[in-house]
Motif scaffolding. Structure first.
Motif, PDB file in Angstrom:
ATOM      1  N   MET A  92      -2.246   3.183  -9.915  1.00  0.00           N
ATOM      2  CA  MET A  92      -1.863   2.998  -8.637  1.00  0.00           C
ATOM      3  C   MET A  92      -2.363   3.718  -7.533  1.00  0.00           C
ATOM      4  N   GLU A  93      -3.086   4.968  -7.626  1.00  0.00           N
ATOM      5  CA  GLU A  93      -3.757   5.401  -6.616  1.00  0.00           C
ATOM      6  C   GLU A  93      -4.897   4.466  -6.172  1.00  0.00           C
ATOM      7  N   ALA A  94      -5.407   3.828  -7.090  1.00  0.00           N
ATOM      8  CA  ALA A  94      -6.562   2.808  -6.715  1.00  0.00           C
ATOM      9  C   ALA A  94      -6.046   1.636  -6.186  1.00  0.00           C
ATOM     10  N   ALA A  95      -4.801   1.215  -6.367  1.00  0.00           N
ATOM     11  CA  ALA A  95      -4.179   0.097  -5.696  1.00  0.00           C
ATOM     12  C   ALA A  95      -3.820   0.482  -4.383  1.00  0.00           C
ATOM     13  N   ALA A  96      -3.361   1.690  -4.289  1.00  0.00           N
ATOM     14  CA  ALA A  96      -2.859   2.261  -2.974  1.00  0.00           C
ATOM     15  C   ALA A  96      -4.158   2.299  -1.842  1.00  0.00           C
ATOM     16  N   ALA A  97      -5.241   2.870  -2.433  1.00  0.00           N
ATOM     17  CA  ALA A  97      -6.437   2.920  -1.738  1.00  0.00           C
ATOM     18  C   ALA A  97      -6.924   1.481  -1.249  1.00  0.00           C
ATOM     19  N   LEU A  98      -6.782   0.566  -2.337  1.00  0.00           N
ATOM     20  CA  LEU A  98      -7.490  -0.796  -2.163  1.00  0.00           C
ATOM     21  C   LEU A  98      -6.408  -1.532  -1.070  1.00  0.00           C
ATOM     22  N   PHE A  99      -5.239  -1.480  -1.100  1.00  0.00           N
ATOM     23  CA  PHE A  99      -4.432  -2.368  -0.027  1.00  0.00           C
ATOM     24  C   PHE A  99      -4.437  -1.510   1.241  1.00  0.00           C
ATOM     25  N   GLY A 100      -4.485  -0.439   1.309  1.00  0.00           N
ATOM     26  CA  GLY A 100      -4.732   0.373   2.540  1.00  0.00           C
ATOM     27  C   GLY A 100      -5.938  -0.193   3.478  1.00  0.00           C
ATOM     28  N   ALA A 142       0.749  -1.258  -0.152  1.00  0.00           N
ATOM     29  CA  ALA A 142      -0.020   0.170  -0.071  1.00  0.00           C
ATOM     30  C   ALA A 142       0.821   1.168   0.106  1.00  0.00           C
ATOM     31  N   LEU A 143       1.787   1.026   0.867  1.00  0.00           N
ATOM     32  CA  LEU A 143       2.796   2.526   0.862  1.00  0.00           C
ATOM     33  C   LEU A 143       3.578   2.495  -0.426  1.00  0.00           C
ATOM     34  N   ALA A 144       4.165   1.406  -1.035  1.00  0.00           N
ATOM     35  CA  ALA A 144       4.753   1.710  -2.175  1.00  0.00           C
ATOM     36  C   ALA A 144       3.948   1.969  -3.335  1.00  0.00           C
ATOM     37  N   PHE A 145       2.706   1.430  -3.537  1.00  0.00           N
ATOM     38  CA  PHE A 145       1.729   1.857  -4.455  1.00  0.00           C
ATOM     39  C   PHE A 145       1.304   3.420  -4.457  1.00  0.00           C
ATOM     40  N   GLY A 146       1.347   3.884  -2.920  1.00  0.00           N
ATOM     41  CA  GLY A 146       1.061   5.350  -2.967  1.00  0.00           C
ATOM     42  C   GLY A 146       2.272   6.057  -3.216  1.00  0.00           C
ATOM     43  N   PHE A 147       3.376   5.682  -2.853  1.00  0.00           N
ATOM     44  CA  PHE A 147       4.665   6.455  -3.339  1.00  0.00           C
ATOM     45  C   PHE A 147       4.601   6.407  -4.971  1.00  0.00           C
ATOM     46  N   SER A 148       4.474   5.335  -5.581  1.00  0.00           N
ATOM     47  CA  SER A 148       4.580   5.139  -7.089  1.00  0.00           C
ATOM     48  C   SER A 148       3.452   6.289  -7.627  1.00  0.00           C
ATOM     49  N   ALA A 149       2.393   6.185  -7.210  1.00  0.00           N
ATOM     50  CA  ALA A 149       1.325   7.103  -7.820  1.00  0.00           C
ATOM     51  C   ALA A 149       1.828   8.477  -7.643  1.00  0.00           C
ATOM     52  N   TRP A 150       2.409   8.875  -6.316  1.00  0.00           N
ATOM     53  CA  TRP A 150       2.957  10.317  -6.116  1.00  0.00           C
ATOM     54  C   TRP A 150       4.139  10.529  -7.121  1.00  0.00           C
ATOM     55  N   LEU A 194      -9.728   9.016  -7.499  1.00  0.00           N
ATOM     56  CA  LEU A 194      -9.955   9.286  -6.049  1.00  0.00           C
ATOM     57  C   LEU A 194     -11.408   9.864  -6.325  1.00  0.00           C
ATOM     58  N   ARG A 195     -12.091  10.484  -7.325  1.00  0.00           N
ATOM     59  CA  ARG A 195     -13.227  10.906  -6.959  1.00  0.00           C
ATOM     60  C   ARG A 195     -14.254   9.776  -7.194  1.00  0.00           C
ATOM     61  N   TYR A 196     -14.122   8.981  -8.153  1.00  0.00           N
ATOM     62  CA  TYR A 196     -15.109   7.589  -8.357  1.00  0.00           C
ATOM     63  C   TYR A 196     -14.875   6.772  -7.007  1.00  0.00           C
ATOM     64  N   GLY A 197     -13.594   6.625  -6.573  1.00  0.00           N
ATOM     65  CA  GLY A 197     -13.396   5.903  -5.614  1.00  0.00           C
ATOM     66  C   GLY A 197     -13.993   6.311  -4.291  1.00  0.00           C
ATOM     67  N   SER A 198     -13.980   7.310  -3.862  1.00  0.00           N
ATOM     68  CA  SER A 198     -14.841   8.012  -2.845  1.00  0.00           C
ATOM     69  C   SER A 198     -16.386   7.679  -2.949  1.00  0.00           C
ATOM     70  N   LEU A 199     -16.922   7.825  -4.053  1.00  0.00           N
ATOM     71  CA  LEU A 199     -18.353   7.640  -4.261  1.00  0.00           C
ATOM     72  C   LEU A 199     -18.640   6.078  -4.401  1.00  0.00           C
ATOM     73  N   ILE A 200     -17.810   5.153  -4.706  1.00  0.00           N
ATOM     74  CA  ILE A 200     -17.749   3.810  -4.471  1.00  0.00           C
ATOM     75  C   ILE A 200     -17.770   3.450  -3.084  1.00  0.00           C
ATOM     76  N   ALA A 201     -16.694   3.957  -2.222  1.00  0.00           N
ATOM     77  CA  ALA A 201     -16.531   3.634  -0.838  1.00  0.00           C
ATOM     78  C   ALA A 201     -17.826   4.061  -0.106  1.00  0.00           C
ATOM     79  N   GLY A 202     -18.581   5.246  -0.341  1.00  0.00           N
ATOM     80  CA  GLY A 202     -19.813   5.660   0.273  1.00  0.00           C
ATOM     81  C   GLY A 202     -20.856   4.728   0.086  1.00  0.00           C
ATOM     82  N   VAL A 203     -20.877   4.145  -1.398  1.00  0.00           N
ATOM     83  CA  VAL A 203     -22.056   3.663  -1.783  1.00  0.00           C
ATOM     84  C   VAL A 203     -21.999   2.093  -1.125  1.00  0.00           C
TER      85      VAL A 203
END
Length: 905
Positions: free
Chosen positions: A647-655, A625-633, A708-717
């Motif tokens: 990579m952003e989606a992977a970081a959020a998923l593994f987190g 999760a940390l590696a994917f987040g750094f890669s996205a950054w 991030l935008r659609y990920g937040s919507l999916i997480a809420g739903v």
């Protein structure tokens, strides 16, 4: 024997080339005469006798254009030979080469009817085929009936063949004419010549293969001479004769069979036929003819391998290499690079590639072939690669060689014999049957892999500018074939758990592909663009690196290092803007996801420590999760393309997975596959999902991203769906009777209902103006329902203790308490709605009060007795009246404020 065959082929070259030059000269003369006649309308005799300087300007131009045009495709220009040029030109000017007068152009040409077609064209064709078959069947009948001796039979067959050829030549020389339109396709001299050649081929083959009258050398010489004669006849009579001759040549071994055939004789004969056909096809550029020749030879090879009691690998290798030589040196010979690669040339190469590749595959993996014969298949593969390097149109040979090699090593590896046990929660490998390599020659694997690697990278660099598609093909196979060989050998001979020897070999291949990709990219225009060829090479390096980690380390370290490996290509984008680098990071994420899907415990459920938090789950999910987040950054600051979103989606998923797996591990005593989750565990998952939604919204506000935008919507739903189906229905303590805890406030109801209510309400407020309106409304409504459930279940717990099962019944005071509680809650929510200016809260208040009213009038009236019934109605009335007074005062104040504003303005 081979020396005579070689001499016959050289003679074939010389005669065909000489004949071709003569015919080209005649064609140029005829084309010149055709250009003179339309220009001036003069007679042929006048045109021939008129000197060039006496012609008009238009006529001179016509002559020059005709000379520049070179040879034409009109095969009938040679029927009368160069000795009768004037008569031939007269025929041509009277035929379709002469422009029609205007009066004749206006009238449509009548199409030939069925009677004409049957009586002229089909009758001639069928008659020619019948003549050839009749001669061979007559020979066969004489054999079965014993009428003549072998010598007489062969003599009669040869006489029949020569008679047919002589008849065709006689008809051609006597001025054969085809005045009927539509009948010209049935050219009688060509058909008679084809029938004679058909019979002579069978006679020579029978003289050697059946009776042994002539040895292999004589047979090869005679068959070579027949091939030369067929070439000469086809050049005069056209492609139809060559096709019929090819069909007869391929069918001869079928019709004149031998009890003890010699494979060397058969395939030597087929090699000569293929070479002769390719010569004539090359001179006239007859692609269909050469495709048929390669197909027929390849089918004969496969038929031999399927039917022979014992396959001779050298024989198969000989005919395969002969086919490749004919393709590269005869059919594709002399075609300049500037001409490009045409579709017919690719089709002819494809026909050879497919059939040769199938024979190579059988040669390597067939268990009936003695061990060690795989080296013959390797030699053919090397010949295919060499031919593809030598001739660009032979690129399909590269695909055939690569596919055959990959499939052969996949077949010899234990991949097809792996056994999985699906009885548990996760599939487990229970057995692998190791197969011995067919070749029994370890160096063969090294030579094949190194050959593909070196040839592929060199060709890719050479072609990267002028033919990027070809370069990508070479680079792709340079990565795929060595990787497949390495993987097969590791699975077959290595230690699957961890094997440092094969890990070192993988590291060497990884380095070679990385250097090769950079080498190719430097030759691009503009340099270092990272095109398809470089991308394939670097992509192969990435896949090899992932497998190298599997080879070198155990399960836990492999997962952790795979996640960390995503950083390497992301950081490399600081120096190289290759598009493939970002996708290599995404590939590492996919690889880690595949590993955790196969083994969620990272090191196996049996070896997972029971220590909360600080165990392999923290490393196996947290580090990626940390590696994917750094890669996205990093990618956001360099390439900033779609890989960054992945990579952003992977970081959020593994987190989320890291937190969820640690929670499950802690709440089940170190066991992560113990069955369905409890309400407490589900509550933690819900809080994690709501928190992830808030984090994604915050990150999207700082660094906008569709993920991030659609990920937040999916997480809420998903959070709302989990609350509705898990908290309210499936895991509700009213239905499960799960213990809620002995502590009055800090119990399961706080964790499962009040905290999610606060989280959902907070996310609804935070998302206002940042997300669509329905999103905040949905979360606010769910928050209100959770508060309602928490308060109601808390009242139930107050009266019933830890277990809230509905089957325990409801007392009078408990029933009254619900009505009072709902009314108070409705008033409080109404006050908050007015205070915050939230219409959603006001509507929720109205809905809650409406439920309380319905309960009082429907349920309390019958369930309550005495003073409680009266208090229920009194309290309801007081609340409703108070709400009415409150709204009247609120509306009056609003009206006064509005009037004051109007007066002031």
């Amino acid at each position: 024997m081979y020396e005579i065959s070689f001499i016959a082929i050289i003679v074939l070259f010389l005669i065909v080339w000489r004949q071709h030059r003569r015919l080209s000269h005649v064609e140029r003369e005829l084309t010149t005469l055709r250009g003179i006649v339309p220009a001036g309308g003069k007679s042929i005799e006048t045109a021939i006798s008129t000197p060039a300087e006496a012609l008009s300007g238009d006529e001179t131009a016509a002559v020059k254009v005709s000379q520049d045009a070179g040879a034409t495709d009109d095969e009938t220009a040679f029927f009368d030979g160069p000795w009768n040029v004037a008569a031939k030109v007269k025929e041509e000017t009277a035929g379709e080469a002469m422009p029609e007068p205007a009066s004749r152009q206006a009238s449509p040409v009548a199409k030939p009817d069925i009677e004409t077609a049957l009586g002229t064209r089909w009758a001639v064709w069928v008659g020619g085929v019948a003549l050839a078959l009749g001669g061979l069947f007559l020979v066969r009948y004489s054999i079965e009936a014993g009428i003549f001796g072998p010598g007489v039979r062969l003599t009669l067959a040869a006489l029949l063949g020569f008679a047919s050829i002589a008849a065709g030549e006689f008809v051609r020389r006597t001025g054969f004419k085809v005045p009927v339109q539509g009948a010209a396709g049935a050219y009688v001299p060509a058909i008679l010549t084809a029938a004679g050649a058909f019979v002579l081929f069978g006679t020579v083959y029978a003289a050697h293969g059946i009776y042994g009258f002539i040895g292999p050398a004589s047979a090869f010489l005679l068959l070579g001479l027949l091939g030369i004669a067929t070439i000469a006849a086809a050049l005069v009579h056209g492609q139809a004769l060559a096709g019929v001759g090819l069909l007869g040549s391929l069918a001869t071994p079928f019709l004149v069979a031998s009890q003890s055939p010699s494979p060397w004789t058969l395939f030597g004969y087929l090699a000569i036929v293929l070479a002769a056909t390719a010569f004539i096809a090359r001179i006239r550029d007859w692609s269909f003819l050469v495709i048929a020749a390669f197909t027929g030879t390849g089918l004969w090879t496969l038929l031999y391998m399927a039917d022979a009691f014992e396959i001779s690998a050298p024989v198969v290798a000989f005919i395969d290499v002969a086919s490749l030589a004919v393709l590269a040196f005869i059919w594709l010979g002399g075609r300049g690079e500037e001409q490009g690669v045409s579709i017919p040339l690719l089709w002819s190469s494809l026909a050879s590639a497919v059939l040769v590749a199938i024979s190579v595959l059988i040669l390597i993996v067939d268990p009936d072939i003695a061990a060690g014969h795989a080296i013959w298949g390797a030699l053919v593969v090397a010949a295919m690669v060499a031919a593809a390097l030598y001739r660009r149109p032979a690129l399909p040979l590269l695909y055939g060689a690569g596919a055959a090699t990959v499939l052969a090593y996949a077949w010899m590896s234990p991949l097809s014999t792996i056994s999985l046990d699906f009885s548990g929660s996760y599939p487990e490998i229970v057995g692998i049957q190791t197969l011995a390599a067919q070749s029994s020659l370890p160096f063969l694997d090294f030579i094949l892999g190194l050959g593909f690697l070196a040839a592929g990278l060199w060709a890719a660099r050479r072609l990267v500018v002028k033919a990027w598609g070809d370069a990508a093909s070479w680079a792709g196979w340079a990565a795929v074939v060595p990787f497949s060989i390495l993987l097969s050998d590791w699975l077959t001979f290595g230690n699957i758990d961890h094997d440092f020897f094969y890990a070192v070999l993988a590291l060497i291949l990884l380095s070679a592909l990385m250097v090769g990709g950079e080498w190719i990219a430097r030759a691009e225009e503009p340099p270092l663009a990272g095109g398809p060829a470089a991308s394939f090479s670097l992509g192969g390096a990435g896949v090899t690196g992932l497998v190298m980690l599997h080879m070198a380390f155990g399960s836990g370290l492999t997962t952790v290092l795979l996640g960390a490996a995503a950083i390497v290509p992301a950081v490399a984008t600081r120096w190289r803007a290759y598009p493939v680098l970002g996708w290599l990071s995404a590939g590492a994420a996919v690889a880690v996801l595949g590993r955790v899907a196969f083994d969620p415990a990272i090191v196996g459920a049996a070896f997972l420590s029971k220590t909360p938090v600080f165990n392999w789950l923290l490393l196996g999910y947290g580090v990626p999760a940390l590696a994917f987040g750094f890669s996205a950054w990093q990618l956001a600051r360099t390439t900033n393309g779609r890989p960054r979103l992945v990579m952003e989606a992977a970081a959020a998923l593994f987190g989320l997975l890291a937190i969820a797996m640690l929670v499950r591990h802690a709440m089940h005593g170190g066991v992560i596959d113990s069955g369905a989750p409890t309400l407490a565990e589900q509550a933690i998952y819900t809080l994690i999902a709501l928190g992830a939604g808030a984090i994604l919204v915050a990150l999207d506000m700082r660094s906008p991203s569709s993920v991030l935008r659609y990920g937040s919507l999916i997480a809420g739903v998903l959070s709302v769906l989990a609350i509705v189906f898990q908290h309210f229905i499936a895991l509700n303590p009213l239905y499960t009777d799960e213990a809620t805890g002995s502590i009055p406030v800090f119990n399961l109801l706080l964790l499962a209902y009040l905290l999610p209510a606060i989280a959902a309400g907070g996310l609804a407020l935070y998302a206002r103006g940042k997300r669509p309106g329905w999103y905040s409304t949905m979360l606010g409504a769910v928050s209100a329902l959770l508060v309602f459930a928490y308060a109601t279940l808390s009242v139930r717990r107050l009266f019933r203790g830890q277990h809230l099962g509905y089957w325990a019944g409801f007392g009078q005071w408990e029933t009254y308490s619900y009505s009072a509680l709902w009314l108070v809650m409705g008033v409080v929510i109404l006050a908050l709605g007015v205070r915050l200016g939230s219409q959603i809260l006001r509507i929720a208040s109205a809905a809650l009060i409406a439920i309380a009213v319905l309960k009082v009038f429907v349920f309390d009236m019958s369930a309550l007795e005495g003073v409680l019934r009266a208090l229920s109605f009194i309290g309801l009335g007081a609340v409703l009246i108070g709400i009415g007074l409150f709204y009247q005062r609120l509306l009056t104040r609003a009206a006064q404020e509005k009037q004051a504003v109007e007066v002031g303005s």
